[in-house]
Scaffold this motif. Sequence first.
Motif, short mmCIF file in Angstrom:
data_model
loop_
_atom_site.label_atom_id
_atom_site.label_comp_id
_atom_site.label_asym_id
_atom_site.label_seq_id
_atom_site.Cartn_x
_atom_site.Cartn_y
_atom_site.Cartn_z
N HIS A 68 43.54 38.60 36.53
CA HIS A 68 42.28 38.56 37.29
C HIS A 68 41.69 39.96 37.35
CE1 HIS A 68 40.11 38.19 41.41
NE2 HIS A 68 39.28 37.92 40.43
N VAL A 69 40.45 40.09 36.89
CA VAL A 69 39.74 41.37 37.01
C VAL A 69 38.37 41.10 37.60
CG1 VAL A 69 40.97 42.48 35.10
CG2 VAL A 69 38.81 41.29 34.65
N ASP A 70 37.80 42.13 38.19
CA ASP A 70 36.51 42.04 38.87
C ASP A 70 35.66 43.22 38.42
OD1 ASP A 70 34.90 41.12 41.52
OD2 ASP A 70 34.99 43.29 41.44
N ILE A 71 34.43 42.95 37.98
CA ILE A 71 33.53 44.03 37.58
C ILE A 71 32.91 44.64 38.83
CG2 ILE A 71 31.49 44.65 36.25
CD1 ILE A 71 32.05 42.21 34.47
N VAL A 154 34.79 32.69 33.90
CA VAL A 154 33.97 33.77 34.46
C VAL A 154 33.18 33.19 35.62
CG1 VAL A 154 32.09 35.40 34.02
CG2 VAL A 154 33.79 34.94 32.23
N TYR A 155 33.22 33.87 36.76
CA TYR A 155 32.39 33.47 37.90
C TYR A 155 31.66 34.72 38.38
CZ TYR A 155 30.76 30.80 41.87
OH TYR A 155 29.95 30.16 42.77
N VAL A 156 30.46 34.92 37.87
CA VAL A 156 29.62 36.11 38.10
C VAL A 156 30.38 37.36 37.64
CG1 VAL A 156 28.09 37.34 39.66
CG2 VAL A 156 28.55 34.92 40.06
N ASP A 157 31.06 38.06 38.55
CA ASP A 157 31.75 39.29 38.17
C ASP A 157 33.27 39.14 38.21
OD1 ASP A 157 31.90 39.07 40.91
OD2 ASP A 157 30.94 40.98 41.35
N ASP A 158 33.77 37.94 38.49
CA ASP A 158 35.21 37.68 38.49
C ASP A 158 35.61 37.03 37.17
OD1 ASP A 158 36.74 37.99 41.27
OD2 ASP A 158 34.66 37.47 41.69
N ILE A 159 36.65 37.57 36.55
CA ILE A 159 37.12 37.07 35.26
C ILE A 159 38.60 36.71 35.40
CG2 ILE A 159 37.54 37.64 32.83
CD1 ILE A 159 35.21 39.72 33.17
N LYS A 182 34.12 50.09 27.18
CA LYS A 182 33.19 50.18 26.05
C LYS A 182 31.83 49.59 26.39
CE LYS A 182 32.88 48.98 21.13
NZ LYS A 182 33.56 48.29 20.00
N SER A 183 31.82 48.58 27.26
CA SER A 183 30.58 47.90 27.65
C SER A 183 29.84 48.60 28.77
CB SER A 183 30.91 46.46 28.09
OG SER A 183 31.55 45.75 27.08
N GLY A 184 30.45 49.64 29.34
CA GLY A 184 29.81 50.32 30.46
C GLY A 184 30.03 49.63 31.79
N PHE A 185 31.06 48.79 31.88
CA PHE A 185 31.41 48.12 33.13
C PHE A 185 32.66 48.75 33.73
CE2 PHE A 185 29.38 44.30 30.98
CZ PHE A 185 28.21 44.39 31.69
N ASP A 186 32.61 49.04 35.02
CA ASP A 186 33.79 49.53 35.73
C ASP A 186 34.53 48.35 36.35
OD1 ASP A 186 33.13 52.20 35.21
OD2 ASP A 186 31.85 52.31 36.99
N LEU A 187 35.84 48.29 36.15
CA LEU A 187 36.64 47.25 36.78
C LEU A 187 37.13 47.75 38.14
CD1 LEU A 187 38.72 45.88 33.77
CD2 LEU A 187 36.54 45.07 34.68
N ASN A 188 37.09 46.87 39.12
CA ASN A 188 37.51 47.21 40.48
C ASN A 188 39.03 47.27 40.53
OD1 ASN A 188 38.16 47.20 43.25
ND2 ASN A 188 36.28 46.11 43.75
N GLN A 189 39.58 48.47 40.63
CA GLN A 189 41.03 48.63 40.59
C GLN A 189 41.71 48.03 41.81
OE1 GLN A 189 42.14 52.68 39.71
NE2 GLN A 189 40.88 52.77 37.87
N LYS A 190 41.00 47.95 42.93
CA LYS A 190 41.61 47.38 44.13
C LYS A 190 41.79 45.86 44.00
CE LYS A 190 39.83 50.88 47.35
NZ LYS A 190 38.96 51.13 48.53
N LYS A 191 40.93 45.21 43.23
CA LYS A 191 41.01 43.76 43.06
C LYS A 191 41.73 43.36 41.77
CE LYS A 191 36.83 42.66 45.69
NZ LYS A 191 35.51 41.96 45.66
N GLU A 192 42.01 44.33 40.94
CA GLU A 192 42.63 44.07 39.64
C GLU A 192 44.03 43.49 39.82
OE1 GLU A 192 42.04 47.00 36.22
OE2 GLU A 192 44.06 47.46 36.93
N GLN A 193 44.32 42.42 39.09
CA GLN A 193 45.65 41.80 39.14
C GLN A 193 46.19 41.67 37.72
OE1 GLN A 193 45.84 38.48 42.28
NE2 GLN A 193 43.65 38.87 42.12
N ARG A 194 47.23 42.40 37.46
CA ARG A 194 47.86 42.40 36.14
C ARG A 194 48.51 41.04 35.88
NH1 ARG A 194 48.61 47.68 34.24
NH2 ARG A 194 50.01 46.81 32.68
#
Length: 257
Positions: A68-71, A154-159, A182-194
């Motif tokens: 789970h990642v979040d832009i 994909v749900y808006v900014d949640d992948i 590469k796309s110029g999007f920052d991923l939210n590290q606090k919401k990032e789930q490996r």
Amino acid sequence: MEPRWDSKFELKPGKWVFVPNGDTIELGAKIKDELRERWKAPAYYYHLRQGGHVAALKAHLGQTCFIHVDIENFFQRINRSRVTRVLKGMYSYAEARDIANLSTVRLPEDAQKRYILPYGFVQSTLLASICLRKSALGNYLKQLSATDGIEVSVYVDDIIISLNDEALAENIFADVRRMAEKSGFDLNQKKEQRPADKISAFNIELSQNSLHVLPDRWHAFLDAMRQDGNPHRHQAILGYVDSVNPAQANQLQAEML
């Protein structure tokens, strides 16, 4: 140019919401309708189809490993020139530029005078979705979605991505981060789930063949039902929880007896 919004407010530091005026709402609806005629959203863009975020999670139920990642600040990462660029394949350059100009606003309190997609405009979510799809990250997600054994939603900014191979999942996770950069999007590290055997998104825990409303949200629903005697709201809450986990809906109903 006259202001196209009645008011704006800061939802959290750096994240602004614009409340469009009547003319802007009407114009946004027209732009949105035209875009829908010219661009077909991928089936895995669940915010643009029936079922919403619950359907986005249910797509992964048969899998064992989840990502789970979040832009972060998704709309603010999409500027006027990007909107113009991605629309050129569907419109003339002049038309694409006009839509981009009408659909972006200057980011408040920004010394660089950046123009971004605003939260609150009717057409913003659809334009953001097109920009994501036509990015390097969007191309990679399309590739994954076409691969046997891999599910993408994909749900808006949640992948969310799921599969049954932990080693491959780690490689995919690294590739998603690389493609986002590469796309110029920052991923939210606090919401990032490996890659893991369970993740949470939208206040719901997802694991193999299981969805479960998280305890804090379940208790918030219970409190809302106890504080509001409106039976229609009770049914709405119960219906939602039932769509996620029927046993939890039954438990809510039992607490109200």
